[in-house]
Motif scaffolding. Sequence first.
Motif, PDB file in Angstrom:
ATOM      1  N   GLU A 200       4.458  -1.987  -3.214  1.00  0.00           N
ATOM      2  CA  GLU A 200       5.172  -2.372  -4.764  1.00  0.00           C
ATOM      3  C   GLU A 200       6.405  -3.077  -4.625  1.00  0.00           C
ATOM      4  O   GLU A 200       7.198  -2.943  -4.097  1.00  0.00           O
ATOM      5  N   GLY A 201       6.072  -4.309  -5.038  1.00  0.00           N
ATOM      6  CA  GLY A 201       7.393  -5.264  -4.982  1.00  0.00           C
ATOM      7  C   GLY A 201       8.542  -4.806  -5.974  1.00  0.00           C
ATOM      8  O   GLY A 201       9.577  -5.327  -5.817  1.00  0.00           O
ATOM      9  N   GLN A 202       8.113  -4.225  -6.841  1.00  0.00           N
ATOM     10  CA  GLN A 202       9.142  -3.654  -8.189  1.00  0.00           C
ATOM     11  C   GLN A 202      10.121  -2.730  -7.562  1.00  0.00           C
ATOM     12  O   GLN A 202      10.541  -2.294  -8.509  1.00  0.00           O
ATOM     13  N   THR A 203       9.742  -2.007  -6.722  1.00  0.00           N
ATOM     14  CA  THR A 203      10.583  -0.715  -6.265  1.00  0.00           C
ATOM     15  C   THR A 203      12.140  -1.199  -6.126  1.00  0.00           C
ATOM     16  O   THR A 203      12.397  -2.013  -5.395  1.00  0.00           O
ATOM     17  N   PRO A 204      12.847  -0.290  -7.135  1.00  0.00           N
ATOM     18  CA  PRO A 204      14.110  -0.698  -7.084  1.00  0.00           C
ATOM     19  C   PRO A 204      14.921   0.065  -5.722  1.00  0.00           C
ATOM     20  O   PRO A 204      14.730   1.088  -5.870  1.00  0.00           O
ATOM     21  N   LEU A 205      15.543  -0.549  -5.276  1.00  0.00           N
ATOM     22  CA  LEU A 205      16.526  -0.044  -4.297  1.00  0.00           C
ATOM     23  C   LEU A 205      17.856  -0.259  -4.365  1.00  0.00           C
ATOM     24  O   LEU A 205      18.411  -1.300  -4.680  1.00  0.00           O
ATOM     25  N   ARG A 206      18.567   0.676  -4.549  1.00  0.00           N
ATOM     26  CA  ARG A 206      20.184   1.131  -4.579  1.00  0.00           C
ATOM     27  C   ARG A 206      20.976   1.321  -3.694  1.00  0.00           C
ATOM     28  O   ARG A 206      22.225   1.387  -3.777  1.00  0.00           O
ATOM     29  N   ARG A 207      20.303   1.745  -2.459  1.00  0.00           N
ATOM     30  CA  ARG A 207      21.115   2.423  -1.452  1.00  0.00           C
ATOM     31  C   ARG A 207      20.161   2.015   0.016  1.00  0.00           C
ATOM     32  O   ARG A 207      19.068   1.791   0.166  1.00  0.00           O
ATOM     33  N   VAL A 208      21.002   2.570   1.078  1.00  0.00           N
ATOM     34  CA  VAL A 208      20.176   2.493   2.498  1.00  0.00           C
ATOM     35  C   VAL A 208      20.451   4.053   2.784  1.00  0.00           C
ATOM     36  O   VAL A 208      21.458   4.387   2.810  1.00  0.00           O
ATOM     37  N   GLY A 209      19.380   4.413   3.621  1.00  0.00           N
ATOM     38  CA  GLY A 209      19.475   5.623   4.091  1.00  0.00           C
ATOM     39  C   GLY A 209      18.501   6.023   5.254  1.00  0.00           C
ATOM     40  O   GLY A 209      17.672   5.039   5.628  1.00  0.00           O
ATOM     41  N   SER A 210      18.719   6.935   5.956  1.00  0.00           N
ATOM     42  CA  SER A 210      17.899   7.240   7.163  1.00  0.00           C
ATOM     43  C   SER A 210      16.424   7.679   6.871  1.00  0.00           C
ATOM     44  O   SER A 210      16.427   8.121   5.673  1.00  0.00           O
ATOM     45  N   LEU A 211      15.514   7.631   7.656  1.00  0.00           N
ATOM     46  CA  LEU A 211      14.348   7.928   7.197  1.00  0.00           C
ATOM     47  C   LEU A 211      14.117   9.431   6.759  1.00  0.00           C
ATOM     48  O   LEU A 211      13.398   9.777   5.734  1.00  0.00           O
ATOM     49  N   GLU A 212      14.873  10.255   7.384  1.00  0.00           N
ATOM     50  CA  GLU A 212      15.024  11.843   6.867  1.00  0.00           C
ATOM     51  C   GLU A 212      15.610  11.952   5.616  1.00  0.00           C
ATOM     52  O   GLU A 212      15.177  13.022   4.831  1.00  0.00           O
ATOM     53  N   GLN A 213      16.619  11.292   5.185  1.00  0.00           N
ATOM     54  CA  GLN A 213      17.376  11.523   4.129  1.00  0.00           C
ATOM     55  C   GLN A 213      17.247  10.509   3.014  1.00  0.00           C
ATOM     56  O   GLN A 213      17.586  10.774   1.845  1.00  0.00           O
ATOM     57  N   ALA A 214      16.551   9.350   3.076  1.00  0.00           N
ATOM     58  CA  ALA A 214      16.147   8.345   2.040  1.00  0.00           C
ATOM     59  C   ALA A 214      15.325   8.988   1.190  1.00  0.00           C
ATOM     60  O   ALA A 214      14.290   9.593   1.284  1.00  0.00           O
ATOM     61  N   GLY A 215      15.634   8.710  -0.092  1.00  0.00           N
ATOM     62  CA  GLY A 215      14.949   8.965  -1.401  1.00  0.00           C
ATOM     63  C   GLY A 215      14.223   7.695  -1.950  1.00  0.00           C
ATOM     64  O   GLY A 215      14.166   6.535  -1.370  1.00  0.00           O
ATOM     65  N   PRO A 216      13.707   7.793  -2.917  1.00  0.00           N
ATOM     66  CA  PRO A 216      12.897   6.952  -3.580  1.00  0.00           C
ATOM     67  C   PRO A 216      13.766   5.541  -4.065  1.00  0.00           C
ATOM     68  O   PRO A 216      13.057   4.492  -4.199  1.00  0.00           O
ATOM     69  N   ASP A 217      14.937   5.504  -4.216  1.00  0.00           N
ATOM     70  CA  ASP A 217      15.567   4.426  -4.586  1.00  0.00           C
ATOM     71  C   ASP A 217      16.306   4.031  -3.203  1.00  0.00           C
ATOM     72  O   ASP A 217      17.227   3.054  -3.438  1.00  0.00           O
ATOM     73  N   ALA A 218      15.946   4.293  -2.060  1.00  0.00           N
ATOM     74  CA  ALA A 218      16.581   3.937  -0.810  1.00  0.00           C
ATOM     75  C   ALA A 218      15.749   2.925   0.038  1.00  0.00           C
ATOM     76  O   ALA A 218      14.663   3.374   0.095  1.00  0.00           O
ATOM     77  N   LEU A 219      16.302   2.311   0.937  1.00  0.00           N
ATOM     78  CA  LEU A 219      15.652   1.430   2.037  1.00  0.00           C
ATOM     79  C   LEU A 219      16.062   2.089   3.195  1.00  0.00           C
ATOM     80  O   LEU A 219      17.162   2.640   3.420  1.00  0.00           O
TER      81      LEU A 219
ATOM     82  N   SER B 190      27.007   0.075  -5.075  1.00  0.00           N
ATOM     83  CA  SER B 190      25.900  -0.710  -4.586  1.00  0.00           C
ATOM     84  C   SER B 190      25.288  -1.364  -5.510  1.00  0.00           C
ATOM     85  O   SER B 190      25.473  -1.100  -6.622  1.00  0.00           O
ATOM     86  N   GLU B 191      24.669  -2.495  -5.050  1.00  0.00           N
ATOM     87  CA  GLU B 191      24.002  -3.399  -5.990  1.00  0.00           C
ATOM     88  C   GLU B 191      22.639  -2.714  -5.779  1.00  0.00           C
ATOM     89  O   GLU B 191      22.044  -1.705  -5.298  1.00  0.00           O
ATOM     90  N   SER B 192      21.696  -3.171  -6.967  1.00  0.00           N
ATOM     91  CA  SER B 192      20.264  -3.026  -6.958  1.00  0.00           C
ATOM     92  C   SER B 192      19.350  -4.008  -6.804  1.00  0.00           C
ATOM     93  O   SER B 192      19.547  -5.126  -7.436  1.00  0.00           O
ATOM     94  N   LEU B 193      18.339  -3.915  -5.956  1.00  0.00           N
ATOM     95  CA  LEU B 193      17.407  -4.947  -5.668  1.00  0.00           C
ATOM     96  C   LEU B 193      16.148  -4.509  -5.610  1.00  0.00           C
ATOM     97  O   LEU B 193      15.845  -3.164  -5.206  1.00  0.00           O
ATOM     98  N   THR B 194      15.089  -5.343  -5.981  1.00  0.00           N
ATOM     99  CA  THR B 194      13.737  -4.909  -5.878  1.00  0.00           C
ATOM    100  C   THR B 194      13.246  -5.039  -4.432  1.00  0.00           C
ATOM    101  O   THR B 194      13.938  -5.886  -3.547  1.00  0.00           O
ATOM    102  N   ALA B 195      12.186  -4.326  -3.973  1.00  0.00           N
ATOM    103  CA  ALA B 195      11.684  -4.455  -2.568  1.00  0.00           C
ATOM    104  C   ALA B 195      11.362  -5.946  -2.329  1.00  0.00           C
ATOM    105  O   ALA B 195      11.606  -6.383  -1.245  1.00  0.00           O
ATOM    106  N   GLN B 196      10.794  -6.475  -3.307  1.00  0.00           N
ATOM    107  CA  GLN B 196      10.438  -8.051  -3.085  1.00  0.00           C
ATOM    108  C   GLN B 196      11.556  -8.991  -3.053  1.00  0.00           C
ATOM    109  O   GLN B 196      11.609  -9.634  -1.838  1.00  0.00           O
ATOM    110  N   ALA B 197      12.907  -8.487  -3.588  1.00  0.00           N
ATOM    111  CA  ALA B 197      14.091  -9.427  -3.207  1.00  0.00           C
ATOM    112  C   ALA B 197      14.732  -9.158  -1.888  1.00  0.00           C
ATOM    113  O   ALA B 197      15.199  -9.950  -1.362  1.00  0.00           O
TER     114      ALA B 197
END
Length: 200
Positions: A22-41, A3-10
């Motif tokens: 927070e626009g600088q939140t790093p996102l590295r993966r995609v997940g369901s609402l139930e399973q998504a962690g702090p690095d997930a969209l 996976s790539e890593s993008l900020t929330a703003q990106a």
Amino acid sequence: MASESLTAQAVADLVGGRLLGEGQTPLRRVGSLEQAGPDALAFLASRRYLPEFRRSEAGCVLVPQDLAGEPLGPKTRIVVPDPHRALREALMALVPEPAAIPGVHPTATLGRGVMLAPEVVIGPHAVLGERVEVGARSRLGAGVVVGDGVSIGEDTVLDPNVVCYSGTVIGKRVWIKAGAVLGGTGFGFVPAEDVHLRIP
């Protein structure tokens, strides 16, 4: 698949959405609402999933305008007209398709008279019968079996372990999912006195 890593703003810029939080939140993966962690969209498409949204630990959530002001749930949100469509665009950036390298894998078997157009990919252990034609930029995955005289159009993808029986014709820009069988014997029978004859 890496996976790539993008900020929330990106991601917001990519999908044409309005960022809340927070626009600088790093996102590295995609997940369901139930399973998504702090690095997930994640995404919220309807009120039906508000309970899951309120408990979610997702780093960022794609939300429609009418749910953007929900007081509970993740604070970093991207407001978009259509969360499903925005998720598709984000997925393509966060989890890009691996580049296909044209060529024939050394373990593949090609029959006599096979014709391969430019930029074709033939995966490991694929078997192509005689007089098979494969159009430009088409990709045949691992373990694909293609019978004699099969024709495959341009920009077509056969996922792993697809079987195409002799004489099958596949057009352009077709995607056949893993394990599919084309052109095989049907399931019908014709009764004839004391036997049943299979319909080819």
